[in-house]
Design an enzyme around this catalytic site. Structure first.
Site, PDB file in Angstrom:
ATOM      1  CG  ASP A 193      -7.797  -5.192   2.187  1.00  0.00           C
ATOM      2  OD1 ASP A 193      -8.702  -4.761   2.920  1.00  0.00           O
ATOM      3  OD2 ASP A 193      -7.840  -5.123   0.937  1.00  0.00           O
ATOM      4  CG  ASP A 219     -13.261  -7.885   2.743  1.00  0.00           C
ATOM      5  OD1 ASP A 219     -12.926  -7.123   3.668  1.00  0.00           O
ATOM      6  OD2 ASP A 219     -13.899  -7.501   1.738  1.00  0.00           O
ATOM      7  CG  ASP A 275      -1.584 -19.786  -1.362  1.00  0.00           C
ATOM      8  OD1 ASP A 275      -0.905 -19.794  -0.321  1.00  0.00           O
ATOM      9  OD2 ASP A 275      -1.197 -20.360  -2.405  1.00  0.00           O
ATOM     10  CE  LYS A 302       2.090 -17.525  -2.871  1.00  0.00           C
ATOM     11  NZ  LYS A 302       1.251 -18.739  -2.818  1.00  0.00           N
ATOM     12  CE1 TYR A 306      -3.355  -2.809   0.847  1.00  0.00           C
ATOM     13  CE2 TYR A 306      -4.594  -0.792   1.180  1.00  0.00           C
ATOM     14  CZ  TYR A 306      -4.562  -2.149   0.975  1.00  0.00           C
ATOM     15  OH  TYR A 306      -5.735  -2.850   0.900  1.00  0.00           O
TER      16      TYR A 306
HETATM   17  C1  IPM Z   1     -10.174  -1.807   4.456  1.00  0.00           C
HETATM   18  C2  IPM Z   1     -10.501  -1.248   3.102  1.00  0.00           C
HETATM   19  C3  IPM Z   1      -9.435  -0.232   2.706  1.00  0.00           C
HETATM   20  C4  IPM Z   1      -8.109  -0.949   2.646  1.00  0.00           C
HETATM   21  C5  IPM Z   1      -9.718   0.501   1.378  1.00  0.00           C
HETATM   22  C6  IPM Z   1     -11.040   1.230   1.419  1.00  0.00           C
HETATM   23  C7  IPM Z   1      -8.611   1.422   0.978  1.00  0.00           C
HETATM   24  O1  IPM Z   1     -10.638  -2.282   2.179  1.00  0.00           O
HETATM   25  O2  IPM Z   1      -9.997  -1.011   5.410  1.00  0.00           O
HETATM   26  O3  IPM Z   1     -10.121  -3.032   4.590  1.00  0.00           O
HETATM   27  O4  IPM Z   1      -7.794  -1.594   1.638  1.00  0.00           O
HETATM   28  O5  IPM Z   1      -7.366  -0.879   3.607  1.00  0.00           O
HETATM   29 MG    MG Z   2     -10.644  -4.228   3.037  1.00  0.00          MG
END
Ligand code: IPM
Ligand code: MG
Length: 397
Positions: free
Chosen positions: A287, A291, A263, A230, A180
């Site tokens: 990240d 999710d 992975d 990784k 990032y």
């Molecule tokens: C998160 C989001 C952010 C990230 C985006 C909105 C930039 O996905 O906080 O998980 O990738 O960090």
């Molecule tokens: Mg995210």
């Protein structure tokens, strides 16, 4: 026994976990119920953000106010725009005023950033960039994302109940380095045409400092860390693996450490999530893992997060701005409310208030209140909107 510790000392200790639910002070405060040294004034910078941000923020602020009143905290807060909401007012994505407010506050409560009008814009011009700048400005390198299904929602997850029942995971995501932020980055051109570059780079010291957060957290939990990398393909991740191992051997020999390829970690998270306690990962992999973790809790609308480091700590839900349902009063405010709970735990050093908010959320769900994202149409469910869900939590609190 009386431990005196000023807020300044806590902040300058260099360990973002000092004084929170995993640190010695948080545990001590919880066990003794001692209120002497607790912070009584809490200044919060509120940034509602984009899309569903304003609706869920209103709800979370109402819960914060009620919790503060109940637990005798003087809550002072001010609201300022950022991201697309700021651009719509003719301001930059992160206005100076907003940043100044954050600097002068004890904590930032931040909604989701992002707007489909910028879908095709380069990253540097997108509203989300404001969040990355906030994270970097305050050097918020430790992003804590707890993944723990609420009992009432065990059937809301696409994963079978027996797979997720009992899962309790803390994802510790490095937040200000790696893919990032590292240089070089940007758009370039050569004889084959345009190309884009991002760089996955970690110094050993960055790996050590996030490793420390993970090991400290594990000590207060079930004493186990999985480090997701990784290392089989990337030099930066080979260094990550070596560094975490050496750091653990030297400082945390009593904490279990397993290395896992990211992975495979994704697969294991859906196949057998109960094996995990703390998962530590770099910015990009953390990240993605979080999710996936969200589905263990039934909905991305359930996942809070805390970003801690050396400056003003920031608290935000893991989900995005959900523009498709923005302004309709349908959004699930629970991640934002749980995020406010983390704010009390980590910024006000009041894990008791954080727990009260967690319990109130669980209670509202037990009573059957469901926003659309977590409703299954089962009997006993009451389908509600953002405001009603907030009211159910307030009533439980
Ligand atoms: C998160 C989001 C952010 C990230 C985006 C909105 C930039 O996905 O906080 O998980 O990738 O960090
Ligand atoms: Mg995210």
């Amino acid at each position: 026994m009386s431990i005196k510790r000023t807020r300044e000392e806590t902040y300058s200790s260099g360990n973002p976990l000092a004084g929170n639910e995993f640190g010695e002070f948080g545990v001590w405060a919880r066990e003794t119920g001692n209120v002497e040294q607790r912070m009584t004034v809490l200044k919060v910078a509120v940034i509602p953000g984009d899309g569903i941000g304003p609706e869920i923020t209103d709800t979370a602020v109402a819960v914060m106010k009620a919790a503060a009143a109940k637990f005798d905290i003087k809550l002072e807060y001010d609201t300022k725009p950022a991201a697309a909401a700021a651009v719509d007012l003719g301001l930059p994505p992160l206005p100076d005023e907003t940043l100044a407010l954050c600097k002068a506050s004890d904590a930032i409560l931040c909604g989701p950033f992002g707007d489909p009008r910028w879908d095709n814009a380069p990253p540097a011009e997108r509203p989300e960039r404001a969040k990355l700048v906030l994270r970097k400005t305050f050097e918020l390198y430790a992003n804590l994302r707890p993944v723990k299904p609420v009992p009432a929602l065990l059937d809301a997850s696409p994963l079978r109940r027996e797979i997720i029942d009992g899962a309790d995971i803390l994802i510790v995501r490095e937040l200000v380095g790696g893919l990032y932020f590292a240089e070089p980055r940007g758009y370039f051109e050569d004889d084959k045409g345009r190309y884009g570059v991002n760089t996955m780079k970690y110094h050993a010291w960055e790996v050590e400092r996030i490793g420390k957060v993970a090991f400290e957290a594990a000590k207060q939990r079930r004493n186990s860390v999985h480090s997701a990398d990784k290392a089989n393909a990337l030099e930066s991740m080979q260094l990550w693996r070596e560094t975490i191992q050496k750091y653990r051997d030297k400082n945390y020999a009593d904490v279990g450490l397993k290395h896992v390829f990211v992975d495979n970690c994704c697969m294991q998270l859906v196949a057998a999530p109960k094996q995990f306690d703390v998962i530590v990962a770099g910015n990009m992999f953390g990240d993605i893992l979080s999710d996936i973790g969200a589905q263990i809790t039934g909905s991305l609308g359930m996942l809070p997060s805390a970003s801690l480091g050396t400056g003003t700590p920031l608290f935000e839900p893991v989900h995005g701005s959900a523009p498709d349902i923005a302004g309709k009063g349908k959004a699930n405010p629970l991640a934002m409310i749980l995020t406010a709970g983390m704010l009390f735990t980590h910024a006000a050093k009041r894990p008791d208030i954080g727990k009260a908010i967690d319990d109130a959320v669980a209670n509202a769900l037990d009573k059957g209140y469901r926003t659309a994202d977590i409703a299954r149409g089962a009997s006993g469910e009451k389908l509600v909107g953002t405001r009603e869900m907030g009211e159910a939590v307030l009533a439980a609190l």
